[in-house]
Structure formats: C-alpha cells, structure tokens
Motif scaffolding. Structure first.
Motif, PDB file in Angstrom:
ATOM      1  N   UNK A   1      -7.697  -1.502  -5.028  1.00  0.00           N
ATOM      2  CA  UNK A   1      -8.972  -1.219  -4.371  1.00  0.00           C
ATOM      3  C   UNK A   1      -8.791  -0.335  -3.135  1.00  0.00           C
ATOM      4  N   UNK A   2      -7.525  -0.136  -2.738  1.00  0.00           N
ATOM      5  CA  UNK A   2      -7.248   0.772  -1.604  1.00  0.00           C
ATOM      6  C   UNK A   2      -6.179   1.778  -2.018  1.00  0.00           C
ATOM      7  N   UNK A   3      -6.175   2.921  -1.319  1.00  0.00           N
ATOM      8  CA  UNK A   3      -5.112   3.891  -1.584  1.00  0.00           C
ATOM      9  C   UNK A   3      -3.907   3.576  -0.697  1.00  0.00           C
ATOM     10  N   UNK A   4      -2.782   4.189  -1.038  1.00  0.00           N
ATOM     11  CA  UNK A   4      -1.609   4.074  -0.172  1.00  0.00           C
ATOM     12  C   UNK A   4      -0.379   3.508  -0.857  1.00  0.00           C
ATOM     13  N   UNK A   5      -0.566   2.764  -1.969  1.00  0.00           N
ATOM     14  CA  UNK A   5       0.599   2.182  -2.648  1.00  0.00           C
ATOM     15  C   UNK A   5       1.350   1.280  -1.699  1.00  0.00           C
ATOM     16  N   UNK A   6       2.618   1.606  -1.424  1.00  0.00           N
ATOM     17  CA  UNK A   6       3.337   0.784  -0.446  1.00  0.00           C
ATOM     18  C   UNK A   6       3.388   1.450   0.913  1.00  0.00           C
ATOM     19  N   UNK A   7       2.344   2.146   1.242  1.00  0.00           N
ATOM     20  CA  UNK A   7       2.196   2.708   2.595  1.00  0.00           C
ATOM     21  C   UNK A   7       0.772   2.363   3.024  1.00  0.00           C
ATOM     22  N   UNK A   8       0.562   1.083   3.337  1.00  0.00           N
ATOM     23  CA  UNK A   8      -0.799   0.570   3.574  1.00  0.00           C
ATOM     24  C   UNK A   8      -0.849  -0.348   4.797  1.00  0.00           C
ATOM     25  N   UNK A   9      -2.056  -0.493   5.337  1.00  0.00           N
ATOM     26  CA  UNK A   9      -2.325  -1.501   6.359  1.00  0.00           C
ATOM     27  C   UNK A   9      -3.346  -2.443   5.744  1.00  0.00           C
ATOM     28  N   UNK A  10      -3.066  -3.758   5.739  1.00  0.00           N
ATOM     29  CA  UNK A  10      -3.990  -4.714   5.111  1.00  0.00           C
ATOM     30  C   UNK A  10      -4.197  -5.909   6.036  1.00  0.00           C
ATOM     31  N   UNK A  11      -5.359  -6.523   5.876  1.00  0.00           N
ATOM     32  CA  UNK A  11      -5.673  -7.697   6.701  1.00  0.00           C
ATOM     33  C   UNK A  11      -4.957  -8.916   6.113  1.00  0.00           C
ATOM     34  N   UNK A  12      -4.172  -9.615   6.944  1.00  0.00           N
ATOM     35  CA  UNK A  12      -3.483 -10.809   6.430  1.00  0.00           C
ATOM     36  C   UNK A  12      -4.114 -12.092   6.971  1.00  0.00           C
ATOM     37  N   UNK A  13      -4.991 -11.954   7.952  1.00  0.00           N
ATOM     38  CA  UNK A  13      -5.808 -13.054   8.486  1.00  0.00           C
ATOM     39  C   UNK A  13      -6.986 -12.355   9.159  1.00  0.00           C
ATOM     40  N   UNK A  14      -8.112 -13.069   9.391  1.00  0.00           N
ATOM     41  CA  UNK A  14      -9.256 -12.372   9.968  1.00  0.00           C
ATOM     42  C   UNK A  14      -8.875 -11.582  11.226  1.00  0.00           C
ATOM     43  N   UNK A  15      -9.140 -10.284  11.178  1.00  0.00           N
ATOM     44  CA  UNK A  15      -8.874  -9.412  12.336  1.00  0.00           C
ATOM     45  C   UNK A  15      -7.410  -9.062  12.537  1.00  0.00           C
TER      46      UNK A  15
ATOM     47  N   UNK B   1      12.405  -8.188  -0.181  1.00  0.00           N
ATOM     48  CA  UNK B   1      11.146  -8.944  -0.097  1.00  0.00           C
ATOM     49  C   UNK B   1      10.560  -8.716   1.285  1.00  0.00           C
ATOM     50  N   UNK B   2       9.376  -9.249   1.492  1.00  0.00           N
ATOM     51  CA  UNK B   2       8.718  -9.033   2.795  1.00  0.00           C
ATOM     52  C   UNK B   2       7.938 -10.296   3.141  1.00  0.00           C
ATOM     53  N   UNK B   3       7.987 -10.691   4.400  1.00  0.00           N
ATOM     54  CA  UNK B   3       7.163 -11.808   4.873  1.00  0.00           C
ATOM     55  C   UNK B   3       6.369 -11.290   6.076  1.00  0.00           C
ATOM     56  N   UNK B   4       5.050 -11.373   5.989  1.00  0.00           N
ATOM     57  CA  UNK B   4       4.200 -10.858   7.072  1.00  0.00           C
ATOM     58  C   UNK B   4       3.525 -12.026   7.781  1.00  0.00           C
ATOM     59  N   UNK B   5       3.560 -11.989   9.108  1.00  0.00           N
ATOM     60  CA  UNK B   5       3.064 -13.128   9.878  1.00  0.00           C
ATOM     61  C   UNK B   5       1.995 -12.699  10.889  1.00  0.00           C
TER      62      UNK B   5
ATOM     63  N   UNK C   1       3.957 -14.124   1.903  1.00  0.00           N
ATOM     64  CA  UNK C   1       5.310 -13.913   1.374  1.00  0.00           C
ATOM     65  C   UNK C   1       5.214 -13.004   0.149  1.00  0.00           C
ATOM     66  N   UNK C   2       5.896 -11.885   0.203  1.00  0.00           N
ATOM     67  CA  UNK C   2       5.891 -10.947  -0.933  1.00  0.00           C
ATOM     68  C   UNK C   2       7.289 -10.921  -1.546  1.00  0.00           C
ATOM     69  N   UNK C   3       7.424 -11.594  -2.685  1.00  0.00           N
ATOM     70  CA  UNK C   3       8.704 -11.610  -3.402  1.00  0.00           C
ATOM     71  C   UNK C   3       8.809 -10.312  -4.209  1.00  0.00           C
ATOM     72  N   UNK C   4       9.975 -10.027  -4.797  1.00  0.00           N
ATOM     73  CA  UNK C   4      10.054  -8.839  -5.666  1.00  0.00           C
ATOM     74  C   UNK C   4       9.000  -8.882  -6.773  1.00  0.00           C
ATOM     75  N   UNK C   5       8.678 -10.082  -7.261  1.00  0.00           N
ATOM     76  CA  UNK C   5       7.659 -10.189  -8.315  1.00  0.00           C
ATOM     77  C   UNK C   5       6.278  -9.814  -7.773  1.00  0.00           C
ATOM     78  N   UNK C   6       5.993 -10.204  -6.527  1.00  0.00           N
ATOM     79  CA  UNK C   6       4.703  -9.824  -5.920  1.00  0.00           C
ATOM     80  C   UNK C   6       4.643  -8.313  -5.687  1.00  0.00           C
ATOM     81  N   UNK C   7       5.782  -7.733  -5.307  1.00  0.00           N
ATOM     82  CA  UNK C   7       5.799  -6.270  -5.112  1.00  0.00           C
ATOM     83  C   UNK C   7       5.494  -5.581  -6.443  1.00  0.00           C
ATOM     84  N   UNK C   8       5.966  -6.183  -7.523  1.00  0.00           N
ATOM     85  CA  UNK C   8       5.692  -5.614  -8.843  1.00  0.00           C
ATOM     86  C   UNK C   8       4.219  -5.802  -9.220  1.00  0.00           C
ATOM     87  N   UNK C   9       3.749  -7.042  -9.086  1.00  0.00           N
ATOM     88  CA  UNK C   9       2.374  -7.336  -9.539  1.00  0.00           C
ATOM     89  C   UNK C   9       1.329  -6.648  -8.670  1.00  0.00           C
ATOM     90  N   UNK C  10       1.472  -6.773  -7.360  1.00  0.00           N
ATOM     91  CA  UNK C  10       0.402  -6.295  -6.477  1.00  0.00           C
ATOM     92  C   UNK C  10       0.507  -4.799  -6.221  1.00  0.00           C
TER      93      UNK C  10
END
Ligand SMILES: Cc1cc2nc3c(=O)[nH]c(=O)nc-3n(C[C@H](O)[C@H](O)[C@H](O)COP(=O)(O)OP(=O)(O)OC[C@H]3O[C@@H](n4cnc5c(N)ncnc54)[C@H](O)[C@@H]3O)c2cc1C
Length: 535
Positions: free
Chosen positions: A34-48, A329-333, A450-459
C-alpha cells in the motif's frame, strides 16, 4: 498502452521510472504494497511513532541520482552520522569512529599509537582502490565474451581505467575482493578494539563470519562515495526516516509524468514469443506496455512471474542457484525514554547518542555466524542500534523515542521450528542483549516490531529475506550479477529488464541499478527496438 511498466515501487523501481519518464516514456509503476519504497520506507510502529522499519542509514545513495532527480527539491535532507559508527563494548566502554579523520585518528591513538598511524596509511590506500571501482557503479559491467564492436569498446574503456594501476595495487585489490576481513585486520592492526570497529562497519548484511574469504570486500564498498557531497565513507541519517528518499523519488517521478499505483500486485509478466508485452495483476487485470522493468528480486521475477517454459533451462538453473537465505532480521522499538548506553560520555550531543553497534569481537562474530549457518538463532546476538529520534525528533511525540535494531546473522531456515513460532524468542534475545549495554531499555518499551527473515520475505517481498536481492559475494557481483551473461539489465525475454538490487552493482539504498537499467532500456528504445515488436 504504456511505453514502460515498472513492477515494484522500491527505491530502485522509482529511480528507474523517473529516468524513463525523463527520457520521454509513458511510465507506470505497480507496487504490491500500500506504500512505495520497498525496503526504503518509514512506517508507523505505534501511534505517532515512525521508524525506518527496514533500511536505516543512507550511505551509498548515488549523488548523481540525488542531483538528476532533484531530490532535495522534493524534500530529501540528510544529516551526516557523527560518529559515523560507535561500538558499545561489554565492559561499559563506548568507542566512537568520528567522521572527521583527524578526530578518528586521535580516538584510535588512545587504543594503539601504531594502529592510529596504520589507519592513515591504510585508509589512503583503500580510498585510492575504491576510486578504481567507483566508475563501475553507474554503468553496466562489460560483456566479458564480447563479440560486437561496442562490446569490445566497453572492454577497452574499462581496461584503460586501470592503465596506471601498479602491480602492488592489483595485488591489494585482488586480496580485498577475495580475502577475509579478519585476516586483513590481523595483518594490519594490533588492537582488538580497533579491529572490532572495522568489523562493525564492514560485513553488513552479508553471509559469512569475518574470517570467511570474500568478507574484506566491504572495506572497499563502504568507501564508494555517497551523499549529496560525494564523500567517501559517507553515513547519513535521513530526516523523516528512509522513506523520505522513496517519497522524494516518487514525487520527482510524478512531476516527470510517472503514474504510480499501489496495492497493485503483479501476478505475471506477460510474455509471448520471448517478448515482454505487459503484466497481469493478481486481480486478473491486464496492462500492456512495450517494455517491462522488474524491481522484484531475480528469483521472484524469473521463478514466480514468468512460466519456466518461457526461459532457457540453463538460465533458470543459474537463477535458482543465487545465494540468498537471510541472514538478517530487524527489531523496531518505540520507547518511553531515551536508551542510556553505559559509558556514553556526558558531553555527547543527542546526534552523538544516536548510533551504537553491539559486537564485542571478531571471534564473537565468527561464532555467531557459525551458529546461524546451521539453522540456530544465536543466544548472543550482534545488534546495530540507531536511536533515530535523537537525529530527528519529528519521528515520535516529545519524550518518546524510536530505536531500530538490525540483527546480523540469523538463518532463513531454522533447524527446529518455524519463524512464526520463534519470532518472539528472537525479539527477547535482542532486548536481553541491548539491556546489557543500555539497562533502561526493557522497561521503557511501548511497542516492539520483530521482523524475521520470513517477515522480510512476506511483507517486503524479499525472497528468502535477503536484504540485497542476492548475497554480495564476488561470484555474484559485477558481470556475474544476477547471473553470468545477463549483467547488462537485459534478460532472455526481449523488452524485459531487471532494475532492482539483484542487478549490478547490487543491494543497499543506492539508486544505481534503477538508474543503470533505465539508461540501458532507453538506449535500446532509441535504437527503435520496441516500436512494433510488443504490440
Ligand atoms: C532490514 C534491512 C536493513 C537494511 N539496512 C540498510 C541500510 O541501513 N542502508 C542501506 O543502504 N541498505 C540497507 N538495506 C538494503 C536496502 O534496503 C535494499 O538493498 C534496497 O532498498 C533494495 O532496493 P530495491 O528497490 O532494489 O528493492 P526493494 O526495496 O526490495 O523493492 C522491490 C519492490 O518490489 C515490490 N514487488 C515485489 N514483487 C512485486 C509484484 N509481484 N508486484 C508488484 N510489486 C512487487 C516490493 O513490494 C518492493 O516494494 C537494508 C534492507 C533490509 C531489509
């Protein structure tokens, strides 16, 4: 009917589309998310709370792309990381590698006077060698088995670039392209602290512990110039997160006439008689175009979107053999307070408290990769932490912080269980590791992604979770990327080009494959190759 369709709106697809439109082609980008950028994106991980959910540092974005596509006019702003990197050691020491070389040397001198001197000599050598490789970045690699006049011309041109290189420099170049980072460091430096600083910087996203042949190549790649001022070894925080790069590329493309559709997954690239004719979306919609560029990785492009019967068997075999398989993998907090890394000097400004790499030694890294390569999730992880909100306070509400944590060395295929079962195990281990260095983190977590290698593939659509669309090892680079014989962005299907990180010069947020593929397609277009063919 479009002139060109770009499958995928990653930053390379957007770059390619903008150049195609600038060249006069009526261009459509189709992005599955739903957004452009592939793996060069900024996304909301919690409100604001906005995070660079995947890539997080801009080090190699081509200055030419920034200028040609006027990205600054479209809002792109980068602030140099200073320190360029900073390693947090277990005994509560934090060692910065300052962007300014004199300052870096002064810091290194505290650990070893010999190494500080060596650093100046080796840094000069590496920068000189990297300059030999620099011009290859924004052009197709030459055809090694060239038969045509222009092919011979390419080989001659490339050969000329090396006419002043000395025997010693050739030997150094070969050693850097094929040797191991660990052995290079052991040969040149005595302080384990300084060796670890280089480690923190140089096997990023790749397969292989530091003593594996081929890992020294990162020393050169990181010295290719980047940023708007073309600095060698540039590292930048992007204001607004990495997504600001993709947004600027999309805005530039739209201004040039590019049409961009999101939530538009392509099921198949439509081919007939080995010619690309357009695409078929997952909802069955057919869209015709004279040429198609794929920003998806080579495995996804050729093994999922084109019937095997349409491609030469040996090509399919070579594509299947591309090494991907993780290993990151990646973990965003989102955090209710700033992480306090033990040992950070009180004098550090917020910008200087932004970047911390947790990797204690080369031996630690080697053991970590060994464990992951056999399918295990290492108990002790290598984590790269960026407190992005210290560089850009617009990413989160006042007082709240964003920390992105890149995890080097996890397997794509687990020996036991699945990533859906083990996702939180990974998240817990990352937090436990960070807590050893910044004890206030566990109790300040508002949100954890938490983005595992499988999440990087799926998402994000990365086959096997590989962040570079194919590992950056010598046998998968230059005229061998994506596979030997097909490095010039063309494919066995006439009118189909590869424009993503799986093509030369490879992964990272560079814009280079997108730029180069578009130039190649435009050259072919101008020769009149597609006027009647595909219709
Ligand atoms: C966790 C992580 C951390 C990273 N950190 C850094 C970093 O700090 N610095 C750096 O320089 N690089 C980093 N990288 C690498 C870098 O982000 C990538 O190599 C680069 O962004 C790839 O760009 P691309 O445009 O070629 O491909 P992608 O970004 O993968 O874009 C491909 C696009 O194609 C779309 N697509 C795929 N299939 C279809 C389909 N069938 N139909 C329609 N659309 C489709 C995808 O959704 C995606 O948008 C990181 C990557 C990851 C994942």
């Amino acid at each position: 009917m479009y002139d060109a369709i770009v499958v995928g709106g990653g930053h390379n697809g957007l770059t390619a589309a903008a150049y195609l439109a600038r060249g006069g082609l009526k261009t459509l980008v189709l992005e599955r998310r739903e957004i452009v950028g592939g793996c060069c994106v900024t996304e909301e991980i919690a409100p604001g709370c906005k995070a660079s959910t995947t890539s997080y540092i801009a080090s190699m974005l081509r200055p030419e792309v920034i200028k040609d596509l006027k990205l600054a006019e479209h809002g792109l702003r980068m602030v140099p990381c200073d320190p360029a990197i900073q390693v947090a050691f277990p005994e509560g020491r934090v060692v910065p590698w300052w962007a300014d070389r004199e300052r870096a040397v002064a810091e290194f001198r505290k650990h070893s006077a010999n190494d500080a001197e060596t650093f100046v000599r080796v840094d000069d050598q590496l920068k000189k060698l990297a300059r030999y490789l620099q011009p290859f970045f924004l052009e197709p690699p030459p055809e090694i088995d060239a038969r045509s006049v222009s092919g011979w011309g390419d080989l001659f041109r490339v050969g000329k670039r090396f006419r002043n290189i000395s025997n010693v420099e050739i030997a150094q170049l070969v050693a850097l392209l094929t040797g191991s980072l660990g052995e290079f460091l052991d040969r040149n430096y005595e302080s384990e602290t300084i060796k670890t600083m280089f480690l923190a910087n140089n096997v990023y996203g790749k397969h292989g512990g530091p003593y594996q042949p081929g890992t020294a190549i990162g020393l050169l790649f990181h010295l290719l110039s980047g940023g708007e001022h073309e600095l060698q070894g540039f590292y930048g925080h992007v204001m607004g997160g990495m997504g600001a790069i993709s947004e600027a590329l999309a805005a530039s493309g739209r201004k040039l006439g590019v049409e961009i559709r999101t939530s538009a997954p392509v099921a198949r690239i439509d081919t007939r008689n080995e010619n690309a004719r357009g695409v078929i979306l997952e909802d069955g919609t057919e869209i015709r175009a004279r040429i198609v560029l794929s920003n998806a990785d080579p495995k996804r492009t050729f093994l999922k979107m084109i019937p095997e019967s349409e491609l030469p068997a040996e090509f399919v075999h070579a594509i299947r053999g591309i090494k991907m398989a993780g290993p990151c993998a990646k973990v965003n907090l989102a955090l209710s307070e700033e992480p306090r890394f033990t040992g950070t000097p009180a004098s550090h400004t917020p910008l200087e408290r932004t970047f911390y790499t947790i990797v204690p030694s080369l031996e630690f890294a080697e053991r970590c990769y060994d464990f992951a390569k056999f399918g295990g999730i290492p108990e002790e992880l290598w984590v790269d932490c960026v407190i992005a909100s210290n560089a850009d306070d617009t990413l989160a509400p006042a007082g709240t912080h964003i920390m992105t944590c890149f995890v080097q060395y996890v397997p794509y295929k687990l020996r036991e269980g699945t990533w859906d079962e083990k996702r939180e195990v990974l998240g817990d281990r990352v937090i436990r590791k960070i807590a050893e260095y910044a004890p206030n983190v566990p109790n300040s977590i508002i949100a954890r992604q938490v983005l595992t290698p499988l999440d990087l593939e799926r998402t994000y659509g990365l086959t096997e979770g590989n962040i570079f669309h194919g590992d950056l090892t010598l046998e998968q680079l230059f005229f061998m990327r994506p596979v030997a014989g097909w490095s010039q962005y063309r494919t066995p299907i006439e009118g189909l080009y590869l424009c993503g990180a799986g093509a030369h010069p490879g992964g990272g947020v560079t814009g280079a494959p997108g730029h180069n593929a578009a130039q190649q397609a435009l050259r072919d277009w101008k020769k009149g190759r597609f006027k009647a063919g595909a219709a």
